[in-house]
Design a protein around this motif. Sequence first.
Motif, PDB file in Angstrom:
ATOM      1  N   ILE A 208      -1.365   3.430  36.318  1.00 55.19           N
ATOM      2  CA  ILE A 208      -0.657   4.344  35.438  1.00 55.19           C
ATOM      3  C   ILE A 208       0.840   4.141  35.611  1.00 55.19           C
ATOM      4  O   ILE A 208       1.293   3.490  36.563  1.00 55.19           O
ATOM      5  CB  ILE A 208      -1.079   5.804  35.720  1.00 55.19           C
ATOM      6  CG1 ILE A 208      -0.775   6.701  34.527  1.00 55.19           C
ATOM      7  CG2 ILE A 208      -0.410   6.306  36.977  1.00 55.19           C
ATOM      8  CD1 ILE A 208      -1.628   6.450  33.337  1.00 55.19           C
ATOM      9  N   ALA A 209       1.656   4.685  34.730  1.00 59.10           N
ATOM     10  CA  ALA A 209       3.103   4.505  34.786  1.00 59.10           C
ATOM     11  C   ALA A 209       3.684   5.148  36.043  1.00 59.10           C
ATOM     12  O   ALA A 209       3.145   6.114  36.592  1.00 59.10           O
ATOM     13  CB  ALA A 209       3.752   5.105  33.535  1.00 59.10           C
ATOM     14  N   ASP A 210       4.803   4.593  36.491  1.00 60.44           N
ATOM     15  CA  ASP A 210       5.496   5.148  37.655  1.00 60.44           C
ATOM     16  C   ASP A 210       6.016   6.548  37.336  1.00 60.44           C
ATOM     17  O   ASP A 210       6.521   6.805  36.245  1.00 60.44           O
ATOM     18  CB  ASP A 210       6.664   4.248  38.055  1.00 60.44           C
ATOM     19  CG  ASP A 210       6.191   2.893  38.566  1.00 60.44           C
ATOM     20  OD1 ASP A 210       5.038   2.822  39.039  1.00 60.44           O
ATOM     21  OD2 ASP A 210       6.968   1.921  38.467  1.00 60.44           O
ATOM     22  N   GLY A 211       5.861   7.431  38.273  1.00 56.95           N
ATOM     23  CA  GLY A 211       6.281   8.814  38.077  1.00 56.95           C
ATOM     24  C   GLY A 211       5.173   9.709  37.572  1.00 56.95           C
ATOM     25  O   GLY A 211       5.398  10.906  37.374  1.00 56.95           O
ATOM     26  N   CYS A 212       3.986   9.175  37.343  1.00 57.46           N
ATOM     27  CA  CYS A 212       2.831   9.953  36.888  1.00 57.46           C
ATOM     28  C   CYS A 212       1.737   9.874  37.951  1.00 57.46           C
ATOM     29  O   CYS A 212       1.532   8.821  38.567  1.00 57.46           O
ATOM     30  CB  CYS A 212       2.297   9.439  35.555  1.00 57.46           C
ATOM     31  SG  CYS A 212       3.490   9.517  34.186  1.00 57.46           S
TER      32      CYS A 212
END
Length: 330
Positions: A208-212
């Motif tokens: 998943i995307a960074d920060g999630c």
Amino acid sequence: MGLFAYTVAGAGGILIGVWESVSCAAETVAKDSQLVASLPQTASRDKPKVTLFSSTTTYLFISVLSVLFIVNSLISLSDAIGSKDTMGFALQLQVIALAFLFLLNSLIGFFSNTLDSFCFPQKLLSLMDAFAFAEEFLLFYAHVKDPGGVENRYYNLILVPIAICLFSTLLEMKRQKSAYARLGRGTGFILQGMWTVQMGFSFFTKMIADGCALDQKSRGNFTITCKGHPEYHRGSAIATLLFNCHLAVLVTLSIGFYAVCCKINGVNRESAKYEPIGREVQVDDHGKFSLESDDDEEEDKIKEERSVEMQSSRMIVASELTANGHGSGP
């Protein structure tokens, strides 16, 4: 455990779609090659044995996958009860109802193909399949627990293959002998399975995307929370990019598979529409050649008509002059 469940569900969908597409494409190509070879065809109102076997196998695969969905939902249901998660409990009830509907349809189709004493109308069975796909569409369309969760973008994208399956099933109701409906539904199953596997890896791994990150309340109730709007939009953009990649891979593989089937079975129906170029070649006295066309034929016809008209007009004038010459004599 969540990754394993999504992987099994996606692999089952891919297996069903591949079987449906391969069997349908093979039957279509075989029929085309037989038409080109002008083989005698026996008229029958029943399904061919190959089609009957492929559809029966498809119903068997769907029934097994539906049972696995029910077992997985029951496990998630017990976990939601233990975690006192009312939202997760309600979500699993919806999944169980949908899985039971698919199981009922597949069992009816399976027994209708295998038992002579059990005959079920094909249009009614297709209508039940359409209701099942419509319920699945509404389930993912309304599956918004957290408006700020990135998983909603994944759920919105899975509506595309579900809509393909729904449209193909409705098309099958109108044209039961059309192979394109089965081929479209098989393609929708494959894309849905591929995207389900992708969702499992995106939700339960670090893809998943960074920060999630994953926020899981129970086994069947989770959301993907992000730190802020940039992370949320980046996660949604990554989901769209991944879906486009899956779609491109599916289209490429489908075209390659169809080309291989045509090469193996020797489908030449399109080439039968064309004539050899030697038939249209004209060689003049100087050794030069030219190609005939429809325009040249029309011009020749016009020239012939004009020459006929000129000859007839000359004959009329000559007859008038002869008559006048005889009339003016003493």
